[in-house]
Scaffold this motif. Structure first.
Motif, PDB file in Angstrom:
ATOM      1  N   ASP A 185       4.922  -2.344 -16.003  1.00  0.00           N
ATOM      2  CA  ASP A 185       5.787  -2.379 -17.183  1.00  0.00           C
ATOM      3  C   ASP A 185       6.829  -1.286 -17.095  1.00  0.00           C
ATOM      4  O   ASP A 185       6.570  -0.160 -16.598  1.00  0.00           O
ATOM      5  N   GLU A 186       8.003  -1.661 -17.597  1.00  0.00           N
ATOM      6  CA  GLU A 186       9.036  -0.629 -17.654  1.00  0.00           C
ATOM      7  C   GLU A 186       8.604   0.457 -18.651  1.00  0.00           C
ATOM      8  O   GLU A 186       7.870   0.197 -19.606  1.00  0.00           O
ATOM      9  N   GLY A 187       9.053   1.681 -18.365  1.00  0.00           N
ATOM     10  CA  GLY A 187       8.696   2.807 -19.219  1.00  0.00           C
ATOM     11  C   GLY A 187       7.281   3.311 -18.995  1.00  0.00           C
ATOM     12  O   GLY A 187       6.776   4.092 -19.819  1.00  0.00           O
ATOM     13  N   SER A 188       6.584   2.858 -17.939  1.00  0.00           N
ATOM     14  CA  SER A 188       5.213   3.311 -17.704  1.00  0.00           C
ATOM     15  C   SER A 188       5.194   4.796 -17.366  1.00  0.00           C
ATOM     16  O   SER A 188       6.117   5.343 -16.737  1.00  0.00           O
ATOM     17  N   LEU A 245      11.178   4.161 -15.265  1.00  0.00           N
ATOM     18  CA  LEU A 245      11.271   2.737 -14.921  1.00  0.00           C
ATOM     19  C   LEU A 245      11.957   1.988 -16.059  1.00  0.00           C
ATOM     20  O   LEU A 245      11.504   2.027 -17.201  1.00  0.00           O
ATOM     21  N   ASP A 246      13.054   1.315 -15.732  1.00  0.00           N
ATOM     22  CA  ASP A 246      13.826   0.596 -16.737  1.00  0.00           C
ATOM     23  C   ASP A 246      14.224  -0.758 -16.158  1.00  0.00           C
ATOM     24  O   ASP A 246      15.019  -0.816 -15.210  1.00  0.00           O
ATOM     25  N   ARG A 247      13.670  -1.846 -16.727  1.00  0.00           N
ATOM     26  CA  ARG A 247      13.947  -3.178 -16.178  1.00  0.00           C
ATOM     27  C   ARG A 247      15.412  -3.544 -16.325  1.00  0.00           C
ATOM     28  O   ARG A 247      15.962  -4.280 -15.493  1.00  0.00           O
ATOM     29  N   GLU A 248      16.041  -3.045 -17.394  1.00  0.00           N
ATOM     30  CA  GLU A 248      17.442  -3.380 -17.594  1.00  0.00           C
ATOM     31  C   GLU A 248      18.332  -2.738 -16.542  1.00  0.00           C
ATOM     32  O   GLU A 248      19.477  -3.169 -16.371  1.00  0.00           O
ATOM     33  N   LYS A 249      17.823  -1.739 -15.807  1.00  0.00           N
ATOM     34  CA  LYS A 249      18.590  -1.113 -14.735  1.00  0.00           C
ATOM     35  C   LYS A 249      18.125  -1.567 -13.358  1.00  0.00           C
ATOM     36  O   LYS A 249      18.919  -1.943 -12.513  1.00  0.00           O
ATOM     37  N   VAL A 250      16.833  -1.480 -13.113  1.00  0.00           N
ATOM     38  CA  VAL A 250      16.263  -1.920 -11.827  1.00  0.00           C
ATOM     39  C   VAL A 250      15.110  -2.875 -12.155  1.00  0.00           C
ATOM     40  O   VAL A 250      14.129  -2.464 -12.777  1.00  0.00           O
ATOM     41  N   GLN A 251      15.241  -4.117 -11.711  1.00  0.00           N
ATOM     42  CA  GLN A 251      14.215  -5.115 -12.020  1.00  0.00           C
ATOM     43  C   GLN A 251      13.136  -5.203 -10.949  1.00  0.00           C
ATOM     44  O   GLN A 251      12.037  -5.698 -11.229  1.00  0.00           O
ATOM     45  N   GLN A 252      13.432  -4.700  -9.750  1.00  0.00           N
ATOM     46  CA  GLN A 252      12.459  -4.877  -8.665  1.00  0.00           C
ATOM     47  C   GLN A 252      12.660  -3.804  -7.598  1.00  0.00           C
ATOM     48  O   GLN A 252      13.783  -3.423  -7.289  1.00  0.00           O
ATOM     49  N   TYR A 253      11.520  -3.321  -7.085  1.00  0.00           N
ATOM     50  CA  TYR A 253      11.522  -2.341  -6.001  1.00  0.00           C
ATOM     51  C   TYR A 253      10.857  -2.954  -4.777  1.00  0.00           C
ATOM     52  O   TYR A 253       9.870  -3.701  -4.900  1.00  0.00           O
ATOM     53  N   THR A 254      11.378  -2.589  -3.600  1.00  0.00           N
ATOM     54  CA  THR A 254      10.780  -3.002  -2.333  1.00  0.00           C
ATOM     55  C   THR A 254      10.291  -1.741  -1.618  1.00  0.00           C
ATOM     56  O   THR A 254      11.089  -0.845  -1.307  1.00  0.00           O
ATOM     57  N   VAL A 255       8.969  -1.679  -1.378  1.00  0.00           N
ATOM     58  CA  VAL A 255       8.351  -0.495  -0.790  1.00  0.00           C
ATOM     59  C   VAL A 255       7.736  -0.893   0.544  1.00  0.00           C
ATOM     60  O   VAL A 255       6.977  -1.875   0.620  1.00  0.00           O
ATOM     61  N   ILE A 256       8.088  -0.150   1.600  1.00  0.00           N
ATOM     62  CA  ILE A 256       7.509  -0.358   2.927  1.00  0.00           C
ATOM     63  C   ILE A 256       6.339   0.597   3.080  1.00  0.00           C
ATOM     64  O   ILE A 256       6.493   1.824   2.988  1.00  0.00           O
ATOM     65  N   VAL A 257       5.131   0.055   3.323  1.00  0.00           N
ATOM     66  CA  VAL A 257       3.908   0.834   3.446  1.00  0.00           C
ATOM     67  C   VAL A 257       3.458   0.786   4.902  1.00  0.00           C
ATOM     68  O   VAL A 257       3.455  -0.280   5.543  1.00  0.00           O
ATOM     69  N   GLN A 258       3.081   1.970   5.418  1.00  0.00           N
ATOM     70  CA  GLN A 258       2.606   2.064   6.814  1.00  0.00           C
ATOM     71  C   GLN A 258       1.124   2.438   6.817  1.00  0.00           C
ATOM     72  O   GLN A 258       0.697   3.314   6.064  1.00  0.00           O
ATOM     73  N   ALA A 259       0.366   1.767   7.705  1.00  0.00           N
ATOM     74  CA  ALA A 259      -1.052   2.078   7.906  1.00  0.00           C
ATOM     75  C   ALA A 259      -1.214   2.567   9.340  1.00  0.00           C
ATOM     76  O   ALA A 259      -0.775   1.902  10.290  1.00  0.00           O
ATOM     77  N   THR A 260      -1.874   3.737   9.526  1.00  0.00           N
ATOM     78  CA  THR A 260      -2.031   4.357  10.849  1.00  0.00           C
ATOM     79  C   THR A 260      -3.496   4.723  11.035  1.00  0.00           C
ATOM     80  O   THR A 260      -4.133   5.289  10.124  1.00  0.00           O
ATOM     81  N   ASP A 261      -4.066   4.391  12.237  1.00  0.00           N
ATOM     82  CA  ASP A 261      -5.445   4.795  12.517  1.00  0.00           C
ATOM     83  C   ASP A 261      -5.452   6.216  13.088  1.00  0.00           C
ATOM     84  O   ASP A 261      -4.450   6.923  12.983  1.00  0.00           O
ATOM     85  N   MET A 262      -6.559   6.606  13.674  1.00  0.00           N
ATOM     86  CA  MET A 262      -6.741   8.006  14.134  1.00  0.00           C
ATOM     87  C   MET A 262      -6.549   8.948  12.953  1.00  0.00           C
ATOM     88  O   MET A 262      -5.958  10.023  13.080  1.00  0.00           O
TER      89      MET A 262
END
Length: 814
Positions: A185-188, A245-262
């Motif tokens: 939710d926006e404003g969280s 977080l404001d839906r009227e300004k940014v409706q969606q975020y794209t986040v690149i997540v990396q998983a590394t072993d060791m």
């Protein structure tokens, strides 16, 4: 080694150079170790290790049990590059110095699937791995080593060998999904959970090779901060880390997540990435606001379901959601509820609609105050804007309204029979347009009996004829008339009103005697006539009635008498002992009970006739009563009998004539005989050649050319020959019954000798089956065996078959 007849097994493994001496129960066991944990490492150079198997002394002496040595597991690294086969250990029994020993291994990886992963040299006891190992395919193996002599006899007890595949970091972490979708939710507030991403590593999870750690690589867009989210490195939980977080300004975020072993070591570990799409969901944090502070509109009076104004609002929340859908209400200015505001589901506009007609004469304008809100309540901490209220001015347009009658339907009461020109009432209408100077004029719209007249200017109603309650236009004593009131406005308007006149009955109708006709026996005492009266008036101007016989003529009271039964019925009967049969007109005076009473003298036609014992008129008596004497009745009956006799004689004559006509036709006209049609239906086909449907072959066969001579063309053999007509016997005009048999016999003989009489000669047509047929025909048979066939017997069949005998007999002579 200690002891006498003991045996030992040398177990060589790829170990280090250091040695450790073990002694247990007088058994020496020497192992070269490369690691302190005692595990055999196949990557080291081989050394011998002696392992004794339990031995049993002679059963005649003392027995000492030797304990087995538990072999430490053998560790083999996965993905080894060889060369293969690669030696792991060497197994030896100390008995191989005395007798040849054969070694073998069993278990999964040896003689069970997967087969031949491990092998052993049966003579030397060296055990090998034959291919690279994959821990992710199988992490351990359990084998048993066996030592037997050349005859297959067991020399040593089996030894358990445990082989573990050492994990190498050869697998990258793999995300369960390449794209993860989450929402917040926006404003969280910071720390709000968003979603969880998960990656699995096929390597050993108990080692660093399989321990995965997560981190966020990039975030798009980087607004309002480049670090709006963070991820738990061990669990993969993504949470908010910053506010804004404001839906009227940014409706969606794209986040690149990396998983590394060791354990997340970027230098040594293997990595993989996935995409997390985070949608900022809308909350009602923006109240709707009117785009203008005031609106205006107008509406004609007396109209409903008319949209008079459109109210536009702006709401920055997500369109077509409960946070965006507008709800309008009127908070003041419409106490009578003339208007309502409906929401357009597409545009979200408010449509001010008239739901109750407005009257210009009562309200020329309305000043409404309206408020707008959302379908969903505002988020916590959000207040309504002052722009959420607006004013609406609605002007009412005056239109020409129709005049109306205040008392509609108007009911008046009066007695029937009032004279023409009597003023009944004033039926006036009211024009609601008080602010228009208009005149109202009146006219009749419906006056079924044309009894009324209305003044065109003031609506005064007078009678144009006498009103009669007993008229057919009266229903339940009420007469209805409809009037029209029209103004002179633009455009003109009119209204209607109904006047109901209740007519009070007066005694203006004399009673009528019922029935009009009756019959009575010629002698008194057998029956009487029940009489009553009918009056068009109503109570109290009807019964009880008074029935009387008039004094003139005197014969009425002399022959008849009336006996009263009740107020409505009386009986008419004979006063004298006998009255001659016939029709009599009996006058009777009937008087009603009105005020003043009315009387009427009616004639009842009475038929006096002779009666039987039951008091019913006899048939002859009824006729006599009708005015016919005995002689006239007899004459009528004689005429009827004569007429019926003539009809019967005519029918008999017609039947006889029809019979004679049919008999003459059958004996004299042979051409109309039905037998004439039989042969025409029995023509047969022409054999195999008949498939060409050449009917000329059937109608004129070649074999008959020397018999029939006729002009060229198709000729039917079965048609009637042309020749002299024979003479048939003539039937006498008036035949005697004894001549019938002779006449039939002579006609039969004439027909038998008549070549023109049907049926005609057509046998050759029936027997001809076409030329060229293997079946042949009568003609071909005749031509092929004419010398052998005798047709004389045909002469015995009659004159018609004699022609055939002569034809075929003549053929033989020719």
């Amino acid at each position: 080694m200690h002891g006498g007849q003991s045996s030992a097994l040398t177990f060589s493994s790829c170990l280090g150079t250091k040695g450790t001496q073990y002694e247990t129960n007088s058994v020496d066991f020497k192992v070269e170790k490369g690691k302190q944990n005692g595990a055999l490492d196949a990557s080291q150079p081989p050394n011998d290790m002696l392992l004794p198997w339990p031995q049993h002394q002679n059963t005649n002496g003392l027995r000492r049990q030797k304990r087995d040595w538990v072999i430490p597991p053998i560790n083999v690294p996965e993905n080894s590059r060889g060369p293969f086969p690669q030696q792991l250990v060497r197994i030896r029994s100390d008995k191989d110095n005395d007798i040849p020993i054969r070694y073998s291994i069993t278990g999964v990886g040896a003689d069970q699937p997967p087969m031949e992963v491990f092998s052993i040299d049966s003579m030397s006891g060296r055990m090998y791995v034959t291919r690279p190992m994959d821990r992710e395919e199988r992490a351990s193996y359990h084998l048993r080593a066996h030592a037997v002599d050349m005859n297959g006899n067991k020399v040593e007890n089996p030894i358990d060998l445990y082989i573990y595949v050492i994990d190498m970091n050869d697998n990258r972490p793999e995300f369960i999904n390449q794209v993860y979708n989450g929402s917040v939710d926006e404003g969280s507030k910071p720390g709000t959970y968003v979603m969880t991403v998960t990656a699995n590593d096929a390597d050993d999870s108990t080692t660093a090779n399989g321990m995965v750690r997560y981190r966020i690589v990039t975030q798009t867009p980087q607004s309002p901060s480049q670090n709006m989210f963070t991820i738990n490195s061990e669990t993969g939980d993504i949470v908010t880390v910053a506010a804004g977080l404001d839906r009227e300004k940014v409706q969606q975020y794209t986040v690149i997540v990396q998983a590394t072993d060791m354990e997340g070591n970027l230098n040594y570990g293997l990595s993989n990435t996935a995409t997390a799409i985070i949608t900022v969901t809308d909350v009602n944090d923006n109240p709707p606001e009117f785009t203008a502070s005031t609106y205006s509109g107008e509406v004609p009076e007396n109209q409903v379901e008319v949209v008079v104004a459109n109210l536009t609002v702006m709401d920055r929340d997500q369109p077509h959601s409960p946070n965006w859908n507008a709800f309008y209400r009127i908070i003041s200015g419409d106490p009578s509820g003339h208007f309502s505001i409906r929401t357009d589901p597409v545009t979200n506009e408010g449509m001010v609609t008239v739901v109750k007609a407005v009257d210009y004469e009562l309200n020329r304008a309305f000043m409404l105050t309206v408020m707008v809100s959302n379908q969903a309540p505002l988020a916590s901490g959000i207040q309504m804007s002052f722009q959420s209220t607006a004013g609406v001015t609605i002007s009412v347009v005056d239109v020409n309204e129709a005049p109306y009658f205040p008392s509609n339907h108007k009911l008046i009461r009066l007695e029937e029979g009032v004279p023409s020109g009597t003023v009944l009432t004033t039926f006036s209408a009211v024009d609601p347009d008080r602010f228009m100077q208009q005149a109202v004029r009146y006219s009749k719209l419906s006056d079924p009996a044309n009894w009324l007249h209305i003044n065109a200017t003031n609506g005064q109603i007078t009678t144009a004829a006498v009103l009669d309650r007993e008229s057919l236009y009266i229903k339940n004593n009420v007469y209805e008339a409809t009037f029209l009131a029209a103004d002179n406005g633009i455009p003109p308007a009119s209204g209607t009103g109904t006047l109901q006149i209740y007519l009070i009955d007066i005694n203006d109708n004399a009673p009528e005697l019922l029935p009009k006709e009756a019959q009575i026996c010629e002698r008194p005492g057998l029956n009487a006539i029940n009489i009553t009266a009918a009056d068009a008036d109503v109570d109290p101007n009807i019964g009880p009635y008074v029935f009387e016989l008039p004094f003139v003529p005197a014969a009425v009271r002399k022959n008849w008498t009336i006996t009263r039964l009740n107020g409505d019925y009386a009986q008419l009967s004979l006063r004298i002992l006998y009255l001659e049969a016939g029709m009599y007109d009996v006058p009777i005076t009937v008087t009603d009970s009105g005020n003043p009473p009315l009387s009427n003298t009616s004639i009842i036609k009475v038929k006096v006739c002779p009666c039987d014992e039951n008091g019913d008129c006899t048939t002859i008596g009824a006729v006599a009563a009708a005015g016919l004497g005995t002689s006239a009745i007899v004459a009528i009956l004689i005429c009827i009998v004569i007429l019926l006799t003539m009809v019967l004689l005519f029918v008999v004559w017609m039947k006889r004539r029809e019979k004679e006509r049919h008999t003459k036709q059958l004996l004299i006209d042979p051409e109309d005989d039905v037998r004439d049609n039989i042969l025409k239906y029995d023509e047969e086909g022409g054999g195999e050649e008949d498939q060409d449907y050449d009917l000329s072959q059937l109608q004129q066969p070649e074999a008959m050319e020397h018999v029939l001579s006729k002009a060229p063309g198709v000729r039917r053999v079965d048609e009637r020959p042309v020749g002299a007509e024979p003479q048939y016997p003539v039937r006498p005009v008036v035949p005697h019954p004894g001549d019938i048999g002779d006449f039939i016999s002579e006609g039969l003989r004439a027909a038998d000798n008549d070549p023109t009489a049907p049926p005609y000669d057509s046998l050759l047509v029936f027997d001809y089956e076409g030329s060229g047929s293997t079946a042949g025909s009568v003609s071909s048979l005749n031509s092929s065996s004419s010398g052998d066939q005798d047709y004389d017997y045909l002469n015995d069949w009659g004159p018609r078959f004699k022609k055939l005998a002569d034809m075929y007999g003549g053929g033989e002579e020719d």
